[in-house]
Design a protein around this motif. Structure first.
Motif, short mmCIF file in Angstrom:
data_model
loop_
_atom_site.label_atom_id
_atom_site.label_comp_id
_atom_site.label_asym_id
_atom_site.label_seq_id
_atom_site.Cartn_x
_atom_site.Cartn_y
_atom_site.Cartn_z
N ASP A 198 -0.44 4.63 -5.02
CA ASP A 198 -1.13 5.89 -4.75
C ASP A 198 -2.64 5.66 -4.87
O ASP A 198 -3.11 5.06 -5.84
N ARG A 199 -3.36 6.14 -3.89
CA ARG A 199 -4.80 5.95 -3.89
C ARG A 199 -5.45 6.63 -5.10
O ARG A 199 -6.43 6.13 -5.65
N ARG A 200 -4.88 7.75 -5.53
CA ARG A 200 -5.43 8.46 -6.69
C ARG A 200 -5.27 7.65 -7.97
O ARG A 200 -6.12 7.69 -8.86
N ASP A 201 -4.17 6.90 -8.05
CA ASP A 201 -3.97 6.03 -9.23
C ASP A 201 -5.01 4.91 -9.26
O ASP A 201 -5.49 4.53 -10.33
N VAL A 202 -5.33 4.37 -8.09
CA VAL A 202 -6.35 3.32 -8.02
C VAL A 202 -7.71 3.87 -8.45
O VAL A 202 -8.46 3.22 -9.20
N LEU A 203 -8.04 5.08 -7.99
CA LEU A 203 -9.31 5.70 -8.38
C LEU A 203 -9.34 5.98 -9.89
O LEU A 203 -10.38 5.79 -10.54
N ARG A 226 0.82 -1.21 0.00
CA ARG A 226 0.00 0.00 0.00
C ARG A 226 0.85 1.26 0.00
O ARG A 226 0.41 2.30 -0.49
#
Length: 244
Positions: free
Chosen positions: A55-60, A51
């Motif tokens: 990057d959380r933004r890449d997952v979104l 994790r």
């Protein structure tokens, strides 16, 4: 009876507790746990490590591109349109592609069992298409969320992608090549020898399925370097070279 493992606390060899243990012979802070608990701790440790690099933004962004692909091509996934090549590829192992230089196409087609199935091939294709869109955005270093979504939408709805889905028996294999081109270009753009070699290898792997997307990686890298020149990214390096 489950075997007993020692759950060593983090930082044991760096905070003085190890020296204290040797002097006092106090082993109370070492808690015996079962195999299941030890496996759970190991899984938690590795998942936390993974994790950190995602990057959380890449997952979104990947999720948004995947949903866009499903929304745009849903009618094709739920209906069967057969053309001259798809008739040949309904139950083919695609071994004939070896003569075209697509040496990986036969091996990679095993994911769908050598069958032209709209939902299976369509979902796999949408996965690789979303990967390509997400890494294209990362390579171009776009910042505003609207421009990111626009690039993703343009990629998943581009007429060339719709043409690929017309040949459903090899759609996800070709889109895998597109994803390899985008990811390879992103790695090469890091401008480090290790990443450059890895990116070139990945692009070569994608060419084993479909050679046409080599041009995509080249144009994507040229775009990145053109943006860098426009932003005077290498201005100091060029100036020093000329003066030298």
């Amino acid at each position: 009876i489950p075997s007993v493992h020692a759950a060593w606390p983090e930082g044991l060899f760096f905070d003085g507790r190890y020296d204290k243990m040797l002097k006092t012979k106090d082993w109370s802070f070492i808690m015996p746990v079962s195999d299941a608990a030890a496996s759970k701790d190991a899984l938690s440790y590795f998942s936390s490590k993974i994790r950190r690099h995602i990057d959380r933004r890449d997952v979104l962004l990947f999720t948004a591109a995947f949903l866009m692909s499903l929304a745009v091509h849903l009618y094709l996934f739920t209906h069967k349109f057969i053309n001259h090549d798809d008739v040949l590829g309904l139950t083919s192992d695609l071994s004939f592609a070896l003569s075209s230089g697509r040496w990986l196409l036969n091996l990679f087609s095993r994911l769908s069992g050598y069958l032209s199935m709209n939902w299976v091939n369509g979902l796999l294709g949408s996965f690789f298409l979303a990967m390509a869109a997400a890494y294209t955005v990362k390579t171009l270093r776009l910042r505003h969320w609207l421009s990111k979504l626009l690039v993703c939408f343009l990629m998943v709805s581009f007429p060339a992608v719709a043409c690929i889905y017309a040949y459903m028996f090899c759609a996800y294999q070709y889109l895998f090549s597109l994803a390899c081109a985008a990811i390879g270009a992103y790695w090469i753009a890091k401008e480090k020898w290790g990443w450059i070699l890895a990116g070139g290898t990945l692009i070569g792997l994608g060419m084993g399925c479909y050679q046409a997307y080599f041009a995509y990686a080249v144009v994507l890298l040229l775009t990145v370097y053109a943006i860098g020149v426009a932003q005077a990214r290498w201005d100091n390096d060029v100036r020093q070279t000329v003066l030298a």
